[in-house]
Structures are given as C-alpha cells and as structure tokens.
Design a protein around this motif. Structure first.
Motif, PDB file in Angstrom:
ATOM      1  N   CYS A 198      41.197  53.946  16.085  1.00  0.00           N
ATOM      2  CA  CYS A 198      42.065  53.471  15.004  1.00  0.00           C
ATOM      3  C   CYS A 198      42.073  54.455  13.828  1.00  0.00           C
ATOM      4  N   VAL A 235      42.462  47.103  14.336  1.00  0.00           N
ATOM      5  CA  VAL A 235      41.465  47.759  15.179  1.00  0.00           C
ATOM      6  C   VAL A 235      41.531  47.105  16.560  1.00  0.00           C
ATOM      7  N   LEU A 272      49.162  50.558  15.353  1.00  0.00           N
ATOM      8  CA  LEU A 272      48.251  50.071  14.316  1.00  0.00           C
ATOM      9  C   LEU A 272      48.782  48.809  13.630  1.00  0.00           C
TER      10      LEU A 272
END
Length: 136
Positions: free
Chosen positions: A56, A91, A69
C-alpha cells in the motif's frame, strides 16, 4: 522492509512522493514491525499485515490516486485537523476490521506524504475518536 518506502520508483524510475511516518504512534508501530521482521519474530497475521502495508505504501508513493487504494478524503478528520486534509487509503478490503492508512500531503514540503494513522476501519463509520500522529 524500509527499502520499498525509500526507493525512488514510478514513472521513469522516480517516485512521485516521499513517505514519512507521524510520531509517535505510526513511527513506533513501523519501527517495531520492521525490527521484529528482521529478527523473524512476527506472527503470520503480522507478516501478512506488514506485506500489505508495504504494498500500500509503495503504491501511495508512486500514485496516491491509484484506484486500488480507493483513496478519499475523510471530511470529519479534515475539519478536526484543519487546515490539513486527511485522506484514507485501503490497506485491506472486504473483511471485518480491514486496515486503513490515514495521511496528508505536507503543507510546505512538496511531494511529501505524512502517514498519521494505521488502524482498522471504524466499525461505526465515525472517525472522530481516531488518534492520529500529526507531528513528523
């Protein structure tokens, strides 16, 4: 583990942004995870989380708007920490307590992103109680 965060990558081999951790909470968490990773002392779930965090953070450094994301502003936190605009990036997704990164663009240093929180998504959708590490 630090290498993917400090490496200059992306378009033409150069990252768009440098990532730094807010202190004390985020910095302490990442130092702890990295130290225990090097000593092979992470549990399987911790290793999995660390791998997801690195992936991430690498994507965030290259392109904060990367669609995987699902980055978006958290207005409630932006109002609380004004004039900073606090963003949230995934994440993990589609699991209870999925982890999120909370961050902002540094107001005076170009191409610098400050990670101010690494926490599970609030179950109630209320962000006001989150403790963020605004200082760098």
């Amino acid at each position: 583990i630090s290498d993917p965060l400090g490496r200059r990558r992306g378009r033409g081999g150069v990252s768009e942004y440098k990532i730094v951790y807010g202190v004390p909470q985020v910095n302490a968490l990442m130092v702890d995870l990295e130290t225990r990773f090097k000593q092979n002392q992470l549990s399987k779930p911790e290793r999995q989380l660390l791998n997801k965090l690195v992936r991430c953070l690498t994507k965030l450094a290259i392109n904060p708007r990367d669609r995987t994301l699902e980055t978006h502003e958290i207005v409630e936190l932006s109002k609380k920490y004004a004039p900073l605009r606090i963003g949230e990036s995934y994440v993990e997704n589609q699991k209870p307590g999925a982890y999120r990164l909370f961050w902002y663009y540094h107001p005076t240093i170009d191409h610098l992103i400050v990670i101010v929180g690494i926490q599970p998504h609030p179950e109630t959708g209320e962000y006001g109680h989150l403790k963020l590490s605004i200082e760098i």
